[in-house]
Scaffold this motif. Structure first.
Motif, PDB file in Angstrom:
ATOM      1  N   UNK A   1     -18.704 -18.537 -14.839  1.00 24.79           N
ATOM      2  CA  UNK A   1     -19.806 -18.709 -15.795  1.00 24.79           C
ATOM      3  C   UNK A   1     -19.349 -18.329 -17.196  1.00 24.79           C
ATOM      4  N   UNK A   2     -18.615 -17.249 -17.320  1.00 22.23           N
ATOM      5  CA  UNK A   2     -18.104 -16.821 -18.637  1.00 22.23           C
ATOM      6  C   UNK A   2     -17.209 -17.895 -19.249  1.00 22.23           C
ATOM      7  N   UNK A   3     -16.378 -18.517 -18.411  1.00 23.88           N
ATOM      8  CA  UNK A   3     -15.502 -19.566 -18.934  1.00 23.88           C
ATOM      9  C   UNK A   3     -16.322 -20.748 -19.455  1.00 23.88           C
ATOM     10  N   UNK A   4     -17.362 -21.136 -18.716  1.00 27.93           N
ATOM     11  CA  UNK A   4     -18.207 -22.237 -19.175  1.00 27.93           C
ATOM     12  C   UNK A   4     -18.911 -21.873 -20.484  1.00 27.93           C
ATOM     13  N   UNK A   5     -19.407 -20.655 -20.579  1.00 26.79           N
ATOM     14  CA  UNK A   5     -20.064 -20.215 -21.816  1.00 26.79           C
ATOM     15  C   UNK A   5     -19.068 -20.243 -22.960  1.00 26.79           C
ATOM     16  N   UNK A   6     -17.839 -19.815 -22.704  1.00 26.69           N
ATOM     17  CA  UNK A   6     -16.800 -19.845 -23.738  1.00 26.69           C
ATOM     18  C   UNK A   6     -16.534 -21.257 -24.225  1.00 26.69           C
ATOM     19  N   UNK A   7     -16.441 -22.212 -23.296  1.00 20.51           N
ATOM     20  CA  UNK A   7     -16.204 -23.602 -23.698  1.00 20.51           C
ATOM     21  C   UNK A   7     -17.388 -24.151 -24.494  1.00 20.51           C
ATOM     22  N   UNK A   8     -18.601 -23.812 -24.082  1.00 17.58           N
ATOM     23  CA  UNK A   8     -19.783 -24.274 -24.820  1.00 17.58           C
ATOM     24  C   UNK A   8     -19.758 -23.716 -26.233  1.00 17.58           C
ATOM     25  N   UNK A   9     -19.419 -22.432 -26.376  1.00 17.04           N
ATOM     26  CA  UNK A   9     -19.342 -21.835 -27.720  1.00 17.04           C
ATOM     27  C   UNK A   9     -18.263 -22.493 -28.569  1.00 17.04           C
ATOM     28  N   UNK A  10     -17.138 -22.812 -27.947  1.00 16.99           N
ATOM     29  CA  UNK A  10     -16.063 -23.485 -28.691  1.00 16.99           C
ATOM     30  C   UNK A  10     -16.539 -24.845 -29.177  1.00 16.99           C
ATOM     31  N   UNK A  11     -17.202 -25.584 -28.308  1.00 19.29           N
ATOM     32  CA  UNK A  11     -17.674 -26.925 -28.686  1.00 19.29           C
ATOM     33  C   UNK A  11     -18.726 -26.841 -29.772  1.00 19.29           C
ATOM     34  N   UNK A  12     -19.700 -25.934 -29.595  1.00 19.33           N
ATOM     35  CA  UNK A  12     -20.767 -25.788 -30.604  1.00 19.33           C
ATOM     36  C   UNK A  12     -20.178 -25.337 -31.935  1.00 19.33           C
ATOM     37  N   UNK A  13     -19.283 -24.376 -31.886  1.00 19.09           N
ATOM     38  CA  UNK A  13     -18.665 -23.882 -33.122  1.00 19.09           C
ATOM     39  C   UNK A  13     -17.846 -24.980 -33.784  1.00 19.09           C
ATOM     40  N   UNK A  14     -17.086 -25.709 -32.991  1.00 15.48           N
ATOM     41  CA  UNK A  14     -16.270 -26.789 -33.552  1.00 15.48           C
ATOM     42  C   UNK A  14     -17.159 -27.854 -34.195  1.00 15.48           C
ATOM     43  N   UNK A  15     -18.258 -28.181 -33.514  1.00 14.00           N
ATOM     44  CA  UNK A  15     -19.182 -29.174 -34.064  1.00 14.00           C
ATOM     45  C   UNK A  15     -19.775 -28.670 -35.369  1.00 14.00           C
ATOM     46  N   UNK A  16     -20.136 -27.371 -35.383  1.00 17.95           N
ATOM     47  CA  UNK A  16     -20.690 -26.779 -36.607  1.00 17.95           C
ATOM     48  C   UNK A  16     -19.682 -26.780 -37.746  1.00 17.95           C
ATOM     49  N   UNK A  17     -18.453 -26.462 -37.453  1.00 19.33           N
ATOM     50  CA  UNK A  17     -17.409 -26.445 -38.487  1.00 19.33           C
ATOM     51  C   UNK A  17     -17.200 -27.851 -39.032  1.00 19.33           C
ATOM     52  N   UNK A  18     -17.202 -28.837 -38.146  1.00 18.50           N
ATOM     53  CA  UNK A  18     -17.006 -30.222 -38.584  1.00 18.50           C
ATOM     54  C   UNK A  18     -18.175 -30.652 -39.481  1.00 18.50           C
ATOM     55  N   UNK A  19     -19.390 -30.311 -39.093  1.00  9.88           N
ATOM     56  CA  UNK A  19     -20.558 -30.696 -39.882  1.00  9.88           C
ATOM     57  C   UNK A  19     -20.553 -30.011 -41.248  1.00  9.88           C
ATOM     58  N   UNK A  20     -20.232 -28.714 -41.259  1.00 11.68           N
ATOM     59  CA  UNK A  20     -20.201 -27.990 -42.540  1.00 11.68           C
ATOM     60  C   UNK A  20     -19.097 -28.544 -43.429  1.00 11.68           C
ATOM     61  N   UNK A  21     -17.941 -28.825 -42.851  1.00 14.43           N
ATOM     62  CA  UNK A  21     -16.819 -29.344 -43.625  1.00 14.43           C
ATOM     63  C   UNK A  21     -17.174 -30.731 -44.183  1.00 14.43           C
ATOM     64  N   UNK A  22     -17.760 -31.572 -43.347  1.00 19.91           N
ATOM     65  CA  UNK A  22     -18.096 -32.904 -43.823  1.00 19.91           C
ATOM     66  C   UNK A  22     -19.196 -32.832 -44.888  1.00 19.91           C
ATOM     67  N   UNK A  23     -20.100 -31.895 -44.768  1.00 20.17           N
ATOM     68  CA  UNK A  23     -21.159 -31.728 -45.776  1.00 20.17           C
ATOM     69  C   UNK A  23     -20.569 -31.271 -47.102  1.00 20.17           C
ATOM     70  N   UNK A  24     -19.645 -30.307 -47.034  1.00 22.07           N
ATOM     71  CA  UNK A  24     -19.026 -29.808 -48.260  1.00 22.07           C
ATOM     72  C   UNK A  24     -18.178 -30.904 -48.931  1.00 22.07           C
ATOM     73  N   UNK A  25     -17.467 -31.646 -48.122  1.00 24.12           N
ATOM     74  CA  UNK A  25     -16.628 -32.711 -48.677  1.00 24.12           C
ATOM     75  C   UNK A  25     -17.504 -33.821 -49.226  1.00 24.12           C
TER      76      UNK A  25
END
Length: 95
Positions: free
Chosen positions: A68-92
């Motif tokens: 379960x911890x591994x799945x939560x970790x992957x979900x956090x990585x995906x959500x964080x990566x998506x957030x970083x991409x959105x913030x970066x694309x917004x700033x650019x």
């Protein structure tokens, strides 16, 4: 050459009735103690079996928790990566 040394002392050749009774009592005492030891070992063997079963159950729970911890970790990585991409694309895109 006449007097041979006896191999066994004359008093050690025979066990008197009193000595035999003492030996029998000692043997009976040892038999009782062995029965107690065997009973204790049996009880402890049962306890050990239960402890091992409990340990196996806990190990399975920990394995599931780790999964379960591994799945939560992957979900956090995906959500964080998506957030970083959105913030970066917004700033650019703002510039």
């Amino acid at each position: 050459m006449g007097d041979a040394i006896p191999l066994v002392a004359p008093e050690a050749e025979f066990i008197t009735r009193g000595e035999f009774s003492e030996v029998r009592q000692d043997v009976k005492k040892l038999e009782r103690e062995m029965a107690e030891v065997q009973t204790m070992q049996s009880t402890q063997g049962g306890q050990l079996t239960q402890i091992l079963a409990n340990q196996d159950a806990q190990d399975k729970k920990l394995d599931n928790l780790q999964s379960v911890r591994q799945w939560i970790g992957w979900v956090l990585v995906i959500v964080t990566s998506t957030g970083v991409v959105q913030i970066t694309s917004h700033l650019v895109g703002v510039r």
